[in-house]
Design a protein around this motif. Structure first.
Motif, mmCIF file in Angstrom:
data_model
loop_
_atom_site.group_PDB
_atom_site.id
_atom_site.type_symbol
_atom_site.label_atom_id
_atom_site.label_comp_id
_atom_site.label_asym_id
_atom_site.label_seq_id
_atom_site.Cartn_x
_atom_site.Cartn_y
_atom_site.Cartn_z
ATOM 1 N N THR A 241 28.489 30.768 49.551
ATOM 2 C CA THR A 241 27.281 30.007 49.829
ATOM 3 C C THR A 241 27.509 28.511 49.702
ATOM 4 O O THR A 241 27.102 27.730 50.553
ATOM 5 N N TYR A 242 28.175 28.086 48.610
ATOM 6 C CA TYR A 242 28.260 26.674 48.309
ATOM 7 C C TYR A 242 29.567 26.018 48.763
ATOM 8 O O TYR A 242 29.631 24.804 48.890
ATOM 9 N N ILE A 243 30.611 26.808 48.959
ATOM 10 C CA ILE A 243 31.933 26.221 49.173
ATOM 11 C C ILE A 243 32.521 26.573 50.529
ATOM 12 O O ILE A 243 32.982 25.712 51.274
ATOM 13 N N SER A 244 32.511 27.850 50.876
ATOM 14 C CA SER A 244 33.202 28.281 52.092
ATOM 15 C C SER A 244 32.368 28.027 53.339
ATOM 16 O O SER A 244 31.148 28.067 53.302
ATOM 17 N N ARG A 245 33.032 27.819 54.430
ATOM 18 C CA ARG A 245 32.357 27.709 55.725
ATOM 19 C C ARG A 245 32.572 28.987 56.532
ATOM 20 O O ARG A 245 32.274 29.047 57.722
ATOM 21 N N SER A 246 33.106 30.019 55.871
ATOM 22 C CA SER A 246 33.397 31.276 56.558
ATOM 23 C C SER A 246 32.116 31.972 56.994
ATOM 24 O O SER A 246 31.112 31.991 56.280
ATOM 25 N N LYS A 247 32.145 32.547 58.172
ATOM 26 C CA LYS A 247 31.027 33.349 58.660
ATOM 27 C C LYS A 247 31.371 34.838 58.613
ATOM 28 O O LYS A 247 30.621 35.673 59.112
ATOM 29 N N ALA A 248 32.515 35.162 58.006
ATOM 30 C CA ALA A 248 32.926 36.555 57.887
ATOM 31 C C ALA A 248 32.039 37.268 56.871
ATOM 32 O O ALA A 248 31.483 36.642 55.969
ATOM 33 N N PRO A 249 31.870 38.587 57.004
ATOM 34 C CA PRO A 249 31.078 39.330 56.005
ATOM 35 C C PRO A 249 31.702 39.197 54.624
ATOM 36 O O PRO A 249 32.924 39.121 54.490
ATOM 37 N N LYS A 250 30.841 39.170 53.605
ATOM 38 C CA LYS A 250 31.305 38.923 52.243
ATOM 39 C C LYS A 250 31.528 40.218 51.480
ATOM 40 O O LYS A 250 30.773 41.172 51.600
ATOM 41 N N ILE A 251 32.578 40.221 50.661
ATOM 42 C CA ILE A 251 32.808 41.281 49.684
ATOM 43 C C ILE A 251 33.227 40.588 48.387
ATOM 44 O O ILE A 251 34.106 39.730 48.390
ATOM 45 N N THR A 252 32.577 40.888 47.282
ATOM 46 C CA THR A 252 32.918 40.258 46.010
ATOM 47 C C THR A 252 33.941 41.100 45.263
ATOM 48 O O THR A 252 34.203 42.251 45.610
ATOM 49 N N ILE A 253 34.512 40.513 44.215
ATOM 50 C CA ILE A 253 35.445 41.259 43.365
ATOM 51 C C ILE A 253 34.756 42.502 42.816
ATOM 52 O O ILE A 253 35.317 43.597 42.806
ATOM 53 N N LYS A 254 33.513 42.337 42.360
ATOM 54 C CA LYS A 254 32.795 43.467 41.793
ATOM 55 C C LYS A 254 32.526 44.530 42.850
ATOM 56 O O LYS A 254 32.655 45.730 42.581
ATOM 57 N N ASP A 255 32.132 44.119 44.065
ATOM 58 C CA ASP A 255 31.922 45.073 45.160
ATOM 59 C C ASP A 255 33.152 45.955 45.339
ATOM 60 O O ASP A 255 33.072 47.187 45.383
ATOM 61 N N ALA A 256 34.296 45.282 45.488
ATOM 62 C CA ALA A 256 35.545 45.994 45.757
ATOM 63 C C ALA A 256 35.949 46.873 44.584
ATOM 64 O O ALA A 256 36.370 48.022 44.762
ATOM 65 N N ALA A 257 35.817 46.333 43.366
ATOM 66 C CA ALA A 257 36.262 47.059 42.182
ATOM 67 C C ALA A 257 35.418 48.304 41.921
ATOM 68 O O ALA A 257 35.957 49.379 41.618
ATOM 69 N N GLN A 258 34.103 48.174 42.019
ATOM 70 C CA GLN A 258 33.239 49.327 41.780
ATOM 71 C C GLN A 258 33.495 50.439 42.798
ATOM 72 O O GLN A 258 33.594 51.614 42.436
ATOM 73 N N ALA A 259 33.583 50.065 44.066
ATOM 74 C CA ALA A 259 33.816 51.077 45.101
ATOM 75 C C ALA A 259 35.166 51.752 44.898
ATOM 76 O O ALA A 259 35.289 52.978 45.032
ATOM 77 N N MET A 260 36.175 50.968 44.559
ATOM 78 C CA MET A 260 37.508 51.543 44.356
ATOM 79 C C MET A 260 37.530 52.467 43.143
ATOM 80 O O MET A 260 38.099 53.568 43.188
ATOM 81 N N TRP A 261 36.906 52.059 42.047
ATOM 82 C CA TRP A 261 36.910 52.888 40.832
ATOM 83 C C TRP A 261 36.188 54.205 41.082
ATOM 84 O O TRP A 261 36.623 55.263 40.630
ATOM 85 N N ALA A 262 35.081 54.136 41.824
ATOM 86 C CA ALA A 262 34.380 55.365 42.178
ATOM 87 C C ALA A 262 35.251 56.231 43.079
ATOM 88 O O ALA A 262 35.387 57.439 42.864
ATOM 89 N N PHE A 263 35.827 55.629 44.079
ATOM 90 C CA PHE A 263 36.673 56.329 45.051
ATOM 91 C C PHE A 263 37.826 57.051 44.345
ATOM 92 O O PHE A 263 38.208 58.167 44.722
ATOM 93 N N LEU A 264 38.368 56.442 43.297
ATOM 94 C CA LEU A 264 39.501 57.014 42.577
ATOM 95 C C LEU A 264 39.097 58.091 41.579
ATOM 96 O O LEU A 264 39.953 58.634 40.883
ATOM 97 N N GLY A 265 37.783 58.389 41.486
ATOM 98 C CA GLY A 265 37.367 59.517 40.653
ATOM 99 C C GLY A 265 36.551 59.193 39.437
ATOM 100 O O GLY A 265 36.370 60.054 38.568
ATOM 101 N N HIS A 266 36.002 57.975 39.349
ATOM 102 C CA HIS A 266 35.213 57.590 38.174
ATOM 103 C C HIS A 266 33.866 57.004 38.597
ATOM 104 O O HIS A 266 33.558 55.839 38.296
ATOM 105 N N PRO A 267 33.044 57.786 39.288
ATOM 106 C CA PRO A 267 31.781 57.234 39.805
ATOM 107 C C PRO A 267 30.792 56.836 38.718
ATOM 108 O O PRO A 267 30.080 55.839 38.858
ATOM 109 N N GLY A 268 30.712 57.615 37.650
ATOM 110 C CA GLY A 268 29.793 57.275 36.563
ATOM 111 C C GLY A 268 30.180 55.977 35.890
ATOM 112 O O GLY A 268 29.334 55.128 35.603
ATOM 113 N N SER A 269 31.467 55.802 35.643
ATOM 114 C CA SER A 269 31.947 54.562 35.025
ATOM 115 C C SER A 269 31.761 53.379 35.959
ATOM 116 O O SER A 269 31.434 52.272 35.523
#
Length: 583
Positions: free
Chosen positions: A387-415
């Motif tokens: 929002t404040y720094i990048s001029r990118s118009k690409a869709p955004k994915i945050t560290i938390k977005d990626a990490a939560q999805a990956m951890w669930a995908f690897l077998g730990h959805p509750g965590s």
């Protein structure tokens, strides 16, 4: 010269263009998209990284909502936000009746009479929680998000409510505040930045270290608050490129700074009560009676102070005799000292665990890889960066977005749902969860596949549950990601996700529309069966839905049911895609 109404309409049109570009993946009404977008802009950086799902599960807008469109509970700062959103595409002013109704939200949530005839399940559930929150001492913050323009009379109504005590439940004076966030404020929060121009900075009292024998040039001392506002007006958000966060407009720390500025006596002691600013720059000239010219000024600690001072001035507040302590260090852009100063000086409570990952080498590499994907994605390393720094118009994915999805995908959805912070908190531990999720040489493509599955889960669940009434919308989404991942791994005959060929991962990601429906259907069906088993008649044990989804001890029940289903109904659509992706 445009009239006030013409200027206002121009702001609305500009805002609409930004919202349309940043919410093109949300297939909803303009009002709903405005609610999600504007609440995200208001809350971003308030407590944690927030995804669209985090916000959507808090939406109460609809029939019997009592005027509450959305809520958000900040467990860290102990603040509960009550949102009313009013979107209009044409210039207009805020109506007194609507703002007064919004200011009464807290009382309505505490009123058994008001709730008695309400059929909005989410609102009723939140009202129960709200009472507990109030009893435990949380601050209540009311936010009126609008494209309308508040008049002086309307602002006076809000100011009066803020000054008067708020009695709720057994408390006679609950800590509270209300704010109108209008088009102008929302455009300010969505500003994009460029390289800042050189700027003159006047020190009133200072020390100067010319630097020698390996010591960097630096200058420190007192700078007037009005001087900071002048610099803000020149450089704006461009000064925060190397800061781990953007302005935390909704955070408690900013409110405390504002209280100091509003108190006549404390205002003149501001430099004693505030930690001041730490800044770096490419270069600055030797001081001439305290005046220095600075190239590429970057505030690495003090973003909140700078933001709040300029916001105080913008609202007509006084800054006479207000000074801020400033430390400025000359260092090159590539110097790791910038990141070291930024991390070490940002240690106050407002910093969150995810913030400290922004300068890790592996995360910087992953961000670069996301940018090189076709099409590219913007991997946000620090809150407010896109929002404040990048001029990118690409869709955004945050560290938390990626990490939560990956951890669930690897077998730990509750965590992934309940213990996400275990990931950043363990990043310095060799065997920590962080390294399970961001395993050695993990690629952007490997992180993107689980996240895209998560996005599809959201879309398909919304399609199948248009009223958003199902409790699984929030609790079950990561289980669906995990079970779809389970099907993928089963079909590939590979137990280690890291060993799947990169070509196969890219093919699965690019052709997701060919296989996601069938795998989603199998995963959703297995969840339905297990939920019915544990919540229907004669369950194997007494367990709530929350426990069922948030405790990883129950994952075996879901995988066993899915395995039974897959043996009888193979996922043929996925098989054909996998066959096409393998040599």
């Amino acid at each position: 010269m445009p009239t006030i109404k013409e200027k206002h309409q121009g702001q609305i049109d500009h805002l609409n263009a930004i919202i349309e570009a940043e919410t093109d993946d949300i297939d909803e009404s303009d009002g709903y998209r405005f609610l999600l977008w504007s609440s995200d802009k208001y809350l971003q950086s308030a407590s944690d990284y927030l995804s669209a799902e985090d916000l959507e599960v808090c939406v109460t807008d609809g029939k019997d909502d009592l005027g509450l469109d959305m809520y958000y509970v900040d467990e860290d700062d102990e603040v509960v936000y009550l949102f009313q959103s009013k979107y209009r595409g044409t210039a207009n002013t805020v109506k007194r009746s609507e703002i007064e109704s919004t200011l009464g939200l807290a009382n309505k949530l505490m009123s058994g009479t008001a709730l008695r005839s309400v059929n909005n399940e989410r609102l009723v559930d939140f009202a129960v929680r709200f009472r507990r929150i109030v009893d435990s001492g949380y601050e209540v913050r009311v936010v009126y998000l609008t494209t309308e323009r508040p008049t002086q009379q309307i602002n006076a109504v809000v100011d009066s409510w803020n000054l008067n005590p708020l009695a709720l439940g057994q408390h006679n004076d609950v800590e509270h505040s209300a704010e109108i966030v209008d088009t102008d404020a929302l455009l300010t929060r969505s500003h994009r930045i460029e390289q800042p121009p050189d700027v003159d900075l006047q020190f009133a009292h200072y020390y100067f270290d010319p630097g020698n024998q390996g010591v960097l040039r630096s200058i420190g001392g007192m700078v007037s608050a009005d001087e900071l506002v002048r610099v803000w007006e020149t450089n704006g958000f461009a000064m925060f490129r190397d800061n781990p966060r953007g302005p935390l407009a909704a955070a408690k720390v900013n409110k405390n700074i504002a209280k100091t500025l509003n108190a006549e006596i404390e205002r003149e002691r501001f430099h004693l009560l505030n930690n001041g600013l730490t800044a770096v720059c490419e270069s600055f000239t030797d001081p001439n009676d305290g005046l220095v010219r600075v190239r590429d000024l970057q505030i690495v600690n003090g973003c909140q102070t700078t933001w709040t001072i300029q916001d105080h001035k913008r609202r007509g507040g006084e800054l006479d005799n207000v000074f801020v302590t400033v430390k400025l260090v000359e260092t090159q852009k590539a110097d790791s000292l910038i990141a070291d100063i930024s991390s070490s000086s940002n240690t106050q409570n407002a910093m969150q665990d995810w913030d400290f990952l922004f300068n890790r080498d592996d995360q910087i590499r992953i961000q670069r890889e996301f940018d090189q994907l076709n099409p590219p994605w913007f991997y946000e390393l620090k809150r407010g960066e896109r929002t404040y720094i990048s001029r990118s118009k690409a869709p955004k994915i945050t560290i938390k977005d990626a990490a939560q999805a990956m951890w669930a995908f690897l077998g730990h959805p509750g965590s992934a749902l309940d213990r996400a912070r275990d990931i950043p908190r363990s990043h310095k531990s060799a065997g920590g969860t962080y390294h399970d999720v961001f395993f050695t040489n993990v690629t952007a493509s490997q992180l993107l596949l689980p996240y895209k599955i998560h996005l599809e889960v959201k879309r398909l669940w919304k399609r199948d549950n248009p009223d958003r009434s199902s409790s699984l919308t929030g609790d079950g989404r990561f289980h669906l990601v995990w079970l779809i991942g389970y099907i993928l791994m089963r079909e590939l005959g590979i137990s280690d996700y890291a060993k799947i060929a990169p070509k196969t991962i890219r093919h699965l990601s690019d052709h997701m529309d060919e296989w996601i429906e069938q795998t989603y259907g199998s995963a959703a069906r297995s969840i339905e069966v297990v939920v019915q088993r544990y919540t229907g008649d004669n369950p194997p044990e007494k367990v709530s839905l929350r426990q069922l989804f948030r405790n990883d001890k129950y994952t075996g029940a879901f995988s066993d049911e899915l395995e039974f289903l897959l043996r009888n109904y193979p996922v043929t659509d996925l098989s054909s895609v996998i066959n096409a992706s393998t040599p």
